[in-house]
Write a protein that holds these residues in place. Sequence first.
Motif, PDB file in Angstrom:
ATOM      1  N   ARG A  15      -1.613  -4.511   8.699  1.00 11.86           N
ATOM      2  CA  ARG A  15      -0.448  -3.801   8.162  1.00 11.86           C
ATOM      3  C   ARG A  15       0.715  -4.759   7.915  1.00 11.86           C
ATOM      4  O   ARG A  15       1.351  -4.704   6.852  1.00 11.86           O
ATOM      5  CB  ARG A  15      -0.019  -2.688   9.114  1.00 11.86           C
ATOM      6  CG  ARG A  15       1.257  -1.980   8.674  1.00 11.86           C
ATOM      7  CD  ARG A  15       1.572  -0.789   9.541  1.00 11.86           C
ATOM      8  NE  ARG A  15       1.852  -1.121  10.917  1.00 11.86           N
ATOM      9  CZ  ARG A  15       3.022  -1.594  11.345  1.00 11.86           C
ATOM     10  NH1 ARG A  15       4.024  -1.811  10.504  1.00 11.86           N
ATOM     11  NH2 ARG A  15       3.210  -1.849  12.637  1.00 11.86           N
ATOM     12  N   ARG A  18       0.237  -6.863   4.888  1.00  7.94           N
ATOM     13  CA  ARG A  18       0.477  -6.108   3.660  1.00  7.94           C
ATOM     14  C   ARG A  18       1.968  -5.914   3.406  1.00  7.94           C
ATOM     15  O   ARG A  18       2.431  -5.985   2.267  1.00  7.94           O
ATOM     16  CB  ARG A  18      -0.188  -4.733   3.765  1.00  7.94           C
ATOM     17  CG  ARG A  18      -1.691  -4.755   3.905  1.00  7.94           C
ATOM     18  CD  ARG A  18      -2.413  -4.704   2.602  1.00  7.94           C
ATOM     19  NE  ARG A  18      -2.258  -3.442   1.909  1.00  7.94           N
ATOM     20  CZ  ARG A  18      -2.898  -3.131   0.788  1.00  7.94           C
ATOM     21  NH1 ARG A  18      -3.714  -4.012   0.240  1.00  7.94           N
ATOM     22  NH2 ARG A  18      -2.718  -1.979   0.198  1.00  7.94           N
ATOM     23  N   GLU A  19       2.716  -5.662   4.475  1.00 11.17           N
ATOM     24  CA  GLU A  19       4.129  -5.323   4.318  1.00 11.17           C
ATOM     25  C   GLU A  19       5.033  -6.547   4.225  1.00 11.17           C
ATOM     26  O   GLU A  19       6.027  -6.531   3.488  1.00 11.17           O
ATOM     27  CB  GLU A  19       4.585  -4.445   5.484  1.00 11.17           C
ATOM     28  CG  GLU A  19       3.941  -3.073   5.514  1.00 11.17           C
ATOM     29  CD  GLU A  19       4.343  -2.239   6.713  1.00 11.17           C
ATOM     30  OE1 GLU A  19       3.840  -1.116   6.849  1.00 11.17           O
ATOM     31  OE2 GLU A  19       5.169  -2.718   7.525  1.00 11.17           O
ATOM     32  N   GLU A 129      -0.567   7.253   2.540  1.00 15.97           N
ATOM     33  CA  GLU A 129      -1.105   5.903   2.702  1.00 15.97           C
ATOM     34  C   GLU A 129      -2.521   5.835   2.119  1.00 15.97           C
ATOM     35  O   GLU A 129      -3.332   6.734   2.336  1.00 15.97           O
ATOM     36  CB  GLU A 129      -1.148   5.516   4.182  1.00 15.97           C
ATOM     37  CG  GLU A 129       0.215   5.458   4.852  1.00 15.97           C
ATOM     38  CD  GLU A 129       0.983   4.186   4.529  1.00 15.97           C
ATOM     39  OE1 GLU A 129       0.531   3.430   3.638  1.00 15.97           O
ATOM     40  OE2 GLU A 129       2.019   3.953   5.170  1.00 15.97           O
ATOM     41  N   PRO A 138      -9.645  -4.132   0.382  1.00 17.10           N
ATOM     42  CA  PRO A 138      -8.248  -3.716   0.545  1.00 17.10           C
ATOM     43  C   PRO A 138      -7.777  -2.902  -0.646  1.00 17.10           C
ATOM     44  O   PRO A 138      -8.054  -3.265  -1.799  1.00 17.10           O
ATOM     45  CB  PRO A 138      -7.494  -5.050   0.635  1.00 17.10           C
ATOM     46  CG  PRO A 138      -8.521  -6.053   1.045  1.00 17.10           C
ATOM     47  CD  PRO A 138      -9.802  -5.593   0.432  1.00 17.10           C
ATOM     48  N   ALA A 140      -5.440  -1.548  -3.627  1.00 25.67           N
ATOM     49  CA  ALA A 140      -4.476  -2.254  -4.465  1.00 25.67           C
ATOM     50  C   ALA A 140      -3.061  -1.981  -3.968  1.00 25.67           C
ATOM     51  O   ALA A 140      -2.757  -0.891  -3.478  1.00 25.67           O
ATOM     52  CB  ALA A 140      -4.617  -1.803  -5.920  1.00 25.67           C
ATOM     53  N   ASP A 141      -2.200  -2.980  -4.068  1.00 21.55           N
ATOM     54  CA  ASP A 141      -0.812  -2.806  -3.668  1.00 21.55           C
ATOM     55  C   ASP A 141      -0.119  -1.814  -4.594  1.00 21.55           C
ATOM     56  O   ASP A 141      -0.201  -1.937  -5.828  1.00 21.55           O
ATOM     57  CB  ASP A 141      -0.069  -4.143  -3.711  1.00 21.55           C
ATOM     58  CG  ASP A 141      -0.526  -5.090  -2.616  1.00 21.55           C
ATOM     59  OD1 ASP A 141      -0.850  -4.599  -1.518  1.00 21.55           O
ATOM     60  OD2 ASP A 141      -0.559  -6.309  -2.860  1.00 21.55           O
ATOM     61  N   ASP A 143       3.042   0.062  -6.381  1.00 21.75           N
ATOM     62  CA  ASP A 143       4.354  -0.359  -6.883  1.00 21.75           C
ATOM     63  C   ASP A 143       5.407   0.615  -6.344  1.00 21.75           C
ATOM     64  O   ASP A 143       5.923   1.471  -7.064  1.00 21.75           O
ATOM     65  CB  ASP A 143       4.340  -0.374  -8.406  1.00 21.75           C
ATOM     66  CG  ASP A 143       5.634  -0.940  -8.984  1.00 21.75           C
ATOM     67  OD1 ASP A 143       6.382  -1.599  -8.219  1.00 21.75           O
ATOM     68  OD2 ASP A 143       5.901  -0.718 -10.183  1.00 21.75           O
ATOM     69  N   TYR A 214       8.916   5.816   1.045  1.00 21.90           N
ATOM     70  CA  TYR A 214       8.679   4.930  -0.091  1.00 21.90           C
ATOM     71  C   TYR A 214       8.408   5.754  -1.347  1.00 21.90           C
ATOM     72  O   TYR A 214       7.715   6.774  -1.297  1.00 21.90           O
ATOM     73  CB  TYR A 214       7.514   3.979   0.198  1.00 21.90           C
ATOM     74  CG  TYR A 214       7.974   2.779   1.005  1.00 21.90           C
ATOM     75  CD1 TYR A 214       8.011   1.506   0.448  1.00 21.90           C
ATOM     76  CD2 TYR A 214       8.417   2.934   2.313  1.00 21.90           C
ATOM     77  CE1 TYR A 214       8.466   0.413   1.175  1.00 21.90           C
ATOM     78  CE2 TYR A 214       8.883   1.845   3.048  1.00 21.90           C
ATOM     79  CZ  TYR A 214       8.904   0.591   2.467  1.00 21.90           C
ATOM     80  OH  TYR A 214       9.367  -0.485   3.176  1.00 21.90           O
ATOM     81  N   GLU A 216       8.153   5.910  -5.929  1.00 20.02           N
ATOM     82  CA  GLU A 216       7.779   5.236  -7.167  1.00 20.02           C
ATOM     83  C   GLU A 216       8.427   5.957  -8.335  1.00 20.02           C
ATOM     84  O   GLU A 216       8.889   7.097  -8.196  1.00 20.02           O
ATOM     85  CB  GLU A 216       6.253   5.210  -7.319  1.00 20.02           C
ATOM     86  CG  GLU A 216       5.598   6.562  -7.285  1.00 20.02           C
ATOM     87  CD  GLU A 216       4.085   6.484  -7.151  1.00 20.02           C
ATOM     88  OE1 GLU A 216       3.543   5.363  -7.175  1.00 20.02           O
ATOM     89  OE2 GLU A 216       3.452   7.538  -7.023  1.00 20.02           O
TER      90      GLU A 216
END
Length: 232
Positions: A15, A18-19, A129, A138, A140-141, A143, A214, A216
């Motif tokens: 985690r 990733r962050e 999540e 993993p 995809a990140d 946006d 979070y 988008e």
Amino acid sequence: MQTDVMEDYLKVIYRLEREEGAPVGTSAIADALDVTAPTATRMLEKLADEELIEREKYSGVELTEHGRRIALETVRHHRLLEAYLVEHLDYEWGEVHDEAERLEHHISESFEERIADLLGHPPVDPHGEPIPGVDLEPPADADTRPLSSCESGERIVVATVRDRDEETLQYLADSGIVPGRKVTVTDVTPVDVYVLEHEEGTQHLSAAVAESVYVETPAEESDAVPEEVPGL
């Protein structure tokens, strides 16, 4: 063979990578797990001996490929369990994190796949999540950015909620601030209270809560400049 505690460490390192990016510092890991730095150091040494992480003194740690797959498998178990608890056992989304923490280490791969089949292989858990796929690649990140970075007049969509405090999650649920909700930021007050409008009404979030939500940009507005909200 890895223990439950080892899996918890690998999941936290994953985690944080990733962050915040790799390498991950010992103090960040200790803080995330609420343990002392010496306790974290001893476990990191063990993980390095098992070749689950690469560790460089004074620099931090990174997951090896094997360590990352174990972390992703644990994350997959956890998030599928959260979705199952909410959808089929009537848990509130604020209750499921601790329950999934206890169960994630003890289900078989067969049980995991039965849950995934029953749920229709959901892409995200109840908090938004992403759930790693069965291939343990993993996700995809996304946006996304924290709600606390938004300005008055922006139209956004809630993507994920990272806070796992039960009272905070219940407040967000009662306020309608849940993944998928389209929201307009109508004001950011001088004391950093975020005033939000959505289909269920007006809500106010503190800066601390806004940092854990979070968001988008809606697909239809991703290339557009946010319009001024009437009355501001």
